[in-house]
Design an enzyme around this catalytic site. Structure first.
Site, PDB file in Angstrom:
ATOM      1  N   ASP A 292      34.814  51.214  47.957  1.00 29.02           N
ATOM      2  CA  ASP A 292      35.747  50.110  48.211  1.00 29.02           C
ATOM      3  C   ASP A 292      37.178  50.485  47.844  1.00 29.02           C
ATOM      4  O   ASP A 292      38.140  50.004  48.459  1.00 29.02           O
ATOM      5  CB  ASP A 292      35.320  48.874  47.418  1.00 29.02           C
ATOM      6  CG  ASP A 292      34.061  48.229  47.990  1.00 29.02           C
ATOM      7  OD1 ASP A 292      33.688  48.576  49.132  1.00 29.02           O
ATOM      8  OD2 ASP A 292      33.453  47.395  47.302  1.00 29.02           O
ATOM      9  N   GLY A 293      37.337  51.355  46.842  1.00 28.93           N
ATOM     10  CA  GLY A 293      38.678  51.790  46.460  1.00 28.93           C
ATOM     11  C   GLY A 293      39.376  52.551  47.577  1.00 28.93           C
ATOM     12  O   GLY A 293      40.593  52.443  47.751  1.00 28.93           O
ATOM     13  N   ASN A 371      42.356  42.708  47.549  1.00 26.79           N
ATOM     14  CA  ASN A 371      41.422  42.086  46.608  1.00 26.79           C
ATOM     15  C   ASN A 371      42.087  40.957  45.816  1.00 26.79           C
ATOM     16  O   ASN A 371      41.763  39.793  46.000  1.00 26.79           O
ATOM     17  CB  ASN A 371      40.850  43.128  45.653  1.00 26.79           C
ATOM     18  CG  ASN A 371      39.532  43.704  46.155  1.00 26.79           C
ATOM     19  OD1 ASN A 371      39.040  43.304  47.212  1.00 26.79           O
ATOM     20  ND2 ASN A 371      38.970  44.642  45.422  1.00 26.79           N
ATOM     21  N   ASP A 401      43.985  34.844  28.533  1.00 26.07           N
ATOM     22  CA  ASP A 401      44.314  36.248  28.759  1.00 26.07           C
ATOM     23  C   ASP A 401      45.049  36.466  30.073  1.00 26.07           C
ATOM     24  O   ASP A 401      45.696  37.493  30.255  1.00 26.07           O
ATOM     25  CB  ASP A 401      43.035  37.089  28.752  1.00 26.07           C
ATOM     26  CG  ASP A 401      42.584  37.412  27.336  1.00 26.07           C
ATOM     27  OD1 ASP A 401      43.311  37.057  26.400  1.00 26.07           O
ATOM     28  OD2 ASP A 401      41.496  38.003  27.176  1.00 26.07           O
TER      29      ASP A 401
END
Length: 526
Positions: A292-293, A371, A401
């Site tokens: 996917d990267g 994404n 966070d």
């Protein structure tokens, strides 16, 4: 005659003068007297009134003001008319010059060139659904879509000997229940007797059909992998020898292949960012070799339209890589010669607005993500404090966070790890997922795709925030800075092995072992 009657008669005469001046201003420019002479004439015609009545003094001053205003209006209209006449003269002279040039060019063209121009114009015309052989209705924007080109299909040879490919046109159409015949059902809403009912629905699977065979393929590969490099070399040879395809690769891959064998001297690449920006005008199809990267990296190369992507699985997780590399000949053969299902994966476009610049964006081009965009506290020990708005509506303040703004394709990435829902990639929406919020009631949201989100660091925030885009390109946000996110008009079209839904369910079953457990015993409890 008394002093009052004389003053009143003078005022009536001045009113008549003002009306006459107004009529003259409305019917043409004032050319009889200059501005200074007009003002002197007005004051000369309006002598001071020696009456002791204060009202007559005020009335005289008012009439002087009216006379001055009418004079200014008349002068302004005269200047405007003169300027308009000058612009009209320039426009007519330019138009005449262009008409003369155009007539000379057309006169020199032969009938053969005219026929070629007409043929090219017919190719550039976007075919309507009424002319579609598949019987598409033409009422749904995407039913008949074609990539337009400014030159005829076919390779073109540059002066340096390199072959530059031309984009070939294709058409997108809806499918029904996985059927590839191009027919589809309509979403029909009935309003009979005041009742709203949906009569029938369609799964609206999208299919791509080439109008002519693709001619140029771009390879994007996972770096530092010997197996990927070997497969890339093999696939390039096969496409060139069996399909006569023009090949584009990244500069890094080009060097590796040329070092390996001089046979690959036909491959093409780009030398700078300006050439990379025009890739979408040359490439018909993208082949990715990796996970996917690699698909994310391929999408980042295109800041506008993206050619269809065929993603082969050579990584760890493959939510967007459905094609098995062992069967690349069969898979590529089907994609090159037959209609195939695609998934239009929406992308987010993001702008950073600095407080010092107010409404000016930091960069001219938006940052596109496939994404998600993440806003976190970075190295700070303080909680992130963010104000969030959806269009003009306040959403909430994030204290935790950080925050993830994700596409539906990114719902199985960082958003999933932070507690967000998994969403089918063709669902039109934006995911709003907090990261470790300091609240028991802060649940993730899914917002419609047409909204614009604004995330701002308030001035009373104890620390700064950091924004990252698809896991890279981190940007620091200080108090008063804001990040604007909306859905980009340029989606990423990825080819499906079967169809969108089947590929999505297979990916979460195989990649995440979703809902995998031992089955109940058949003999009941005990």
């Amino acid at each position: 005659m008394s002093a009052d009657e004389a003053a009143l008669k003078t005022c009536h005469e001045r009113i008549n003068l003002s009306v006459a001046a107004s009529h003259q201003a409305e019917n043409g420019p004032v050319t009889t007297v200059s501005s200074k002479k007009s003002e002197e004439a007005t004051y000369a015609y309006l002598p001071p009134i020696e009456s002791t009545d204060a009202h007559l003094h005020e009335f005289a001053e008012a009439m002087r003001t009216v006379g001055k205003a009418l004079r200014q209006v008349a002068e302004g209209k005269a200047a405007a008319q003169a300027e308009a006449a000058e612009w009209k003269r320039k426009y007519e002279s330019e138009k005449a010059a262009k008409a003369h040039t155009h007539h000379s060019v057309i006169k020199g063209c032969s009938n053969c060139v005219k026929d070629k121009l007409e043929h090219l114009a017919s190719k550039l015309t976007l075919e309507t659904a009424s002319a579609d052989e598949t019987g598409c209705c033409g009422n749904h924007g995407i039913c008949s879509r074609q990539i337009l080109q400014d030159q005829c299909p076919g390779p073109n040879r540059k002066s340096d000997g390199r072959i530059v490919g031309r984009k070939v046109p294709f058409r997108l159409s809806w499918g029904s229940n996985g059927d590839k015949n191009g027919q589809h059902k309509h979403d029909f809403v009935s309003f009979e007797k005041g009742d709203i009912t949906t009569a029938e629905r369609s799964n609206k699977q999208i299919f791509l059909k080439w109008d002519s065979p693709p001619q140029t393929v771009l390879f994007v590969t996972k770096p530092n992998s010997n197996s990927v490099h070997a497969l890339c070399s093999e696939m390039v040879r096969w496409l060139k020898e069996h399909n006569n395809i023009n090949i584009f690769v990244e500069p890094r891959v080009s060097k590796e292949l040329l070092i390996e064998d001089s046979y690959f001297n036909f491959i093409q690449t780009w030398d700078n960012d300006e050439e990379m920006k025009t890739l979408h005008t040359k490439v018909d199809l993208i082949v990715t070799l990796g996970g996917d990267g690699t698909v994310l990296w391929a999408a980042s190369l295109f800041k506008g339209p993206v050619p269809p992507v065929v993603a082969f699985s050579l990584g760890s997780l493959g939510f967007m890589t459905p094609f098995p590399s062992e069967q690349y000949r069969e898979c590529l053969g089907n994609v090159l010669k037959r209609p195939f299902a695609i998934t239009l994966r929406s992308r987010l476009q993001c702008h950073v607005i600095r407080d010092a610049a107010k409404d000016e964006v930091e960069t001219g081009e938006p940052i596109l993500v496939l994404n998600e965009v993440t806003i976190d506290r970075g190295m700070s020990s303080y909680l992130t404090y963010l104000e969030c708005y959806c269009d003009s509506s306040f959403v909430t303040c994030v204290q935790g966070d950080g925050l993830i703004i994700s596409t539906t394709s990114g719902s199985t990435a960082y958003s999933l790890a932070a507690g967000g829902s998994m969403v089918h990639p063709q669902v039109p929406g934006i995911l709003f997922t907090p990261i470790c919020p300091h609240s028991l009631s802060f649940r993730p949201l899914i917002l419609p795709e047409y909204v614009t989100l604004r995330v701002q660091v308030p001035f009373n925030s104890r620390g700064q925030a950091w924004a990252s885009f698809d896991g890279k390109g981190r940007i620091q946000l200080g108090p008063g800075d804001a990040l604007i996110c909306s859905v980009s008009p340029w989606p990423l079209p990825t080819a499906c092995l079967v169809d969108s839904t089947t590929d999505f369910l297979r990916s979460i079953h195989e990649g995440l072992h979703w809902n995998l457990r031992k089955s109940q015993a058949l003999d009941g409890p005990g």
